[in-house]
Every structure is written in structure tokens, then in C-alpha cells.
Write a protein that holds these residues in place. Structure first.
Motif, short mmCIF file in Angstrom:
data_model
loop_
_atom_site.label_atom_id
_atom_site.label_comp_id
_atom_site.label_asym_id
_atom_site.label_seq_id
_atom_site.Cartn_x
_atom_site.Cartn_y
_atom_site.Cartn_z
N MET A 27 5.78 -10.14 -44.41
CA MET A 27 4.78 -11.11 -43.71
C MET A 27 4.65 -12.26 -44.25
SD MET A 27 2.14 -9.74 -41.74
CE MET A 27 1.72 -10.62 -40.16
N PHE A 28 4.82 -13.40 -43.43
CA PHE A 28 3.71 -14.84 -43.92
C PHE A 28 3.06 -15.33 -43.08
CE2 PHE A 28 7.07 -14.88 -46.53
CZ PHE A 28 6.63 -15.01 -47.96
N HIS A 29 1.78 -15.75 -43.59
CA HIS A 29 0.94 -16.21 -42.41
C HIS A 29 -0.42 -17.50 -43.04
CE1 HIS A 29 -2.85 -17.19 -40.78
NE2 HIS A 29 -2.69 -16.43 -39.59
N GLN A 30 -0.22 -18.32 -42.86
CA GLN A 30 -0.33 -19.69 -43.05
C GLN A 30 -1.55 -19.77 -41.97
OE1 GLN A 30 1.94 -22.77 -44.96
NE2 GLN A 30 0.31 -24.63 -44.56
N SER A 31 -2.68 -20.02 -42.64
CA SER A 31 -3.87 -20.65 -41.84
C SER A 31 -4.79 -21.50 -42.79
CB SER A 31 -5.49 -19.24 -42.58
OG SER A 31 -5.11 -19.47 -43.56
N GLY A 32 -5.33 -21.82 -41.62
CA GLY A 32 -7.04 -23.07 -42.00
C GLY A 32 -7.67 -22.91 -42.76
N GLY A 33 -7.49 -21.28 -43.54
CA GLY A 33 -8.86 -20.77 -43.98
C GLY A 33 -9.31 -21.64 -44.91
N GLN A 39 -2.80 -22.51 -47.40
CA GLN A 39 -1.55 -21.77 -48.70
C GLN A 39 -1.13 -20.83 -48.00
OE1 GLN A 39 -2.87 -20.75 -52.44
NE2 GLN A 39 -0.98 -19.12 -52.96
N PRO A 40 0.75 -20.93 -47.75
CA PRO A 40 1.50 -19.51 -47.38
C PRO A 40 0.75 -18.69 -48.08
CG PRO A 40 2.77 -20.83 -48.59
CD PRO A 40 1.51 -21.75 -48.74
N MET A 41 0.87 -17.43 -47.60
CA MET A 41 0.30 -15.71 -47.52
C MET A 41 1.71 -15.35 -47.56
SD MET A 41 -4.08 -16.52 -48.10
CE MET A 41 -3.87 -14.81 -48.90
N CYS A 42 1.49 -14.14 -48.35
CA CYS A 42 2.65 -13.22 -48.15
C CYS A 42 1.81 -11.97 -47.91
CB CYS A 42 3.68 -12.87 -49.43
SG CYS A 42 5.44 -11.91 -49.25
N PHE A 43 2.76 -11.26 -47.04
CA PHE A 43 1.34 -9.63 -46.75
C PHE A 43 2.84 -8.43 -46.53
CE2 PHE A 43 -1.59 -12.61 -45.34
CZ PHE A 43 -1.99 -12.15 -45.90
N ALA A 44 2.34 -7.37 -47.19
CA ALA A 44 3.25 -6.30 -46.63
C ALA A 44 2.73 -6.31 -44.91
CB ALA A 44 3.30 -4.94 -46.94
N GLU A 45 4.60 -6.14 -44.69
CA GLU A 45 4.54 -5.82 -42.94
C GLU A 45 3.72 -5.70 -42.13
OE1 GLU A 45 8.53 -6.65 -40.26
OE2 GLU A 45 7.80 -4.81 -41.21
N TYR A 66 3.29 -16.61 -39.88
CA TYR A 66 2.80 -16.86 -38.92
C TYR A 66 2.24 -18.59 -39.11
CZ TYR A 66 4.05 -12.32 -36.69
OH TYR A 66 4.52 -11.21 -35.78
N MET A 67 1.28 -18.85 -38.14
CA MET A 67 0.49 -20.03 -38.20
C MET A 67 -0.41 -20.20 -37.42
SD MET A 67 0.99 -23.83 -39.12
CE MET A 67 1.80 -23.81 -40.65
N ALA A 68 -2.20 -20.16 -38.25
CA ALA A 68 -3.27 -19.79 -36.81
C ALA A 68 -2.54 -21.05 -35.96
CB ALA A 68 -4.38 -20.59 -37.73
N ALA A 69 -3.06 -20.96 -33.76
CA ALA A 69 -2.91 -22.06 -33.74
C ALA A 69 -3.62 -23.53 -33.48
CB ALA A 69 -3.00 -21.59 -32.58
N ASP A 70 -4.49 -23.59 -34.13
CA ASP A 70 -5.32 -24.37 -34.26
C ASP A 70 -4.96 -25.27 -35.44
OD1 ASP A 70 -6.03 -22.43 -36.58
OD2 ASP A 70 -8.35 -23.28 -36.58
N GLN A 71 -4.08 -24.24 -36.31
CA GLN A 71 -3.70 -25.00 -37.50
C GLN A 71 -1.27 -25.62 -37.61
OE1 GLN A 71 -4.56 -25.43 -40.59
NE2 GLN A 71 -2.83 -26.32 -41.88
N PHE A 72 -1.04 -25.46 -36.38
CA PHE A 72 -0.21 -25.11 -35.71
C PHE A 72 -0.56 -26.67 -35.09
CE2 PHE A 72 2.92 -25.35 -32.72
CZ PHE A 72 4.17 -25.36 -32.91
N SER A 93 -1.90 -12.81 -51.74
CA SER A 93 -1.03 -12.92 -51.23
C SER A 93 -0.27 -12.19 -52.71
CB SER A 93 -0.65 -14.50 -51.35
OG SER A 93 1.13 -14.52 -50.98
N LEU A 94 1.12 -11.25 -52.19
CA LEU A 94 1.64 -10.36 -53.26
C LEU A 94 2.01 -11.32 -54.40
CD1 LEU A 94 3.23 -8.01 -50.00
CD2 LEU A 94 1.76 -8.04 -51.95
N GLU A 95 2.14 -12.11 -54.30
CA GLU A 95 3.36 -13.04 -55.43
C GLU A 95 2.67 -12.94 -56.32
OE1 GLU A 95 1.65 -16.36 -53.88
OE2 GLU A 95 2.86 -14.55 -52.49
N ILE A 96 1.21 -13.72 -56.35
CA ILE A 96 0.26 -13.64 -57.10
C ILE A 96 -0.14 -12.92 -58.88
CG2 ILE A 96 -2.58 -14.01 -57.70
CD1 ILE A 96 -1.05 -16.08 -55.68
#
Length: 122
Positions: A27-33, A39-45, A66-72, A93-96
């Protein structure tokens, strides 16, 4: 047909396939953290817990993005394309460990595309 909010380059799809072989479903998540900005981050589902403050923009190679709602709110007028570049991000993120990192290209939707864009759950 709805315009997709999230796309991926061939390089990103190749890396996703490689990561799936190593880690299983993703899965992916992009936050405004604070740690990696947007940066989009890849995780195990399921490794990253999403909640009501996250928006699913779609899927890439069977992986929800996914993206954080405030970032969206900042990005809702754009189509995002997941890409990959050499270099080391500072994330979890898993690709690092592979010496690469995911990043996003963005394109502003035309008025017509904006009307035809979709997110999962709409």
C-alpha cells in the motif's frame, strides 16, 4: 470513464513488482507530515493504519494509494503520477534499502478532467 487521480510510470511499476516479490501485498500513503514532507511512502499492506482522515486516490498495480485528507485538499485539483528516482529518502518506505525512492509528478486537471476525476468511495 473517470479520469484517474493516481498513475504510475513504468519504472515505478517495475519497482512495485520487485517490492511485492520481497514483501507481499503493498500500500502507499502520502502525508503532509514532518519527516518526509509529501513524499509517497510504500508499506506492506496493513502496516500503515489508515483512518477517516485518509482518502484513497485509487490503486496502482493492485496497491491502494492513500493521502491524508488535509493534504488532499491541496492536491485535489491535480493528477498525480508515481515515479522513482535514484537516491535515498529519509523515510521508512520499503524501497529505501534499494537505493531509490518514490516521488510524485503532478499535473493540474483541466475543468473537464476535474469533473470526471474520481476517488475510491465516491
Amino acid at each position: 470513464m473517470a479520469v484517474q487521480r493516481i498513475l504510475a510510470t513504468t519504472a515505478a511499476l517495475t519497482l512495485i513488482d520487485q517490492l511485492k516479490q520481497l514483501h507481499g501485498p503493498l500500500m502507499f500513503h502520502q502525508s503532509g507530515g514532518c519527516c518526509d514532507g509529501s513524499q509517497p511512502m510504500c508499506f506492506a499492506e496493513g502496516e500503515f493504519k489508515t483512518g477517516s482522515s485518509d482518502v484513497c486516490l485509487g490503486t496502482i498495480a493492485g496497491c491502494k494509494f492513500y493521502m491524508a485528507a488535509d493534504q488532499f485538499e491541496y492536491w485535489k485539483h491535480t493528477q498525480l503520477t508515481l515515479d522513482v528516482t535514484p537516491g535515498r529518502g529519509s523515510s521508512f518506505s520499503l524501497e529505501i534499502p534499494l537505493g531509490v525512492r518514490f516521488f510524485i509528478h503532478s499535473k493540474i486537471f483541466t475543468d473537464e478532467e476535474m469533473n470526471d476525476s474520481c476517488t475510491i468511495g465516491e
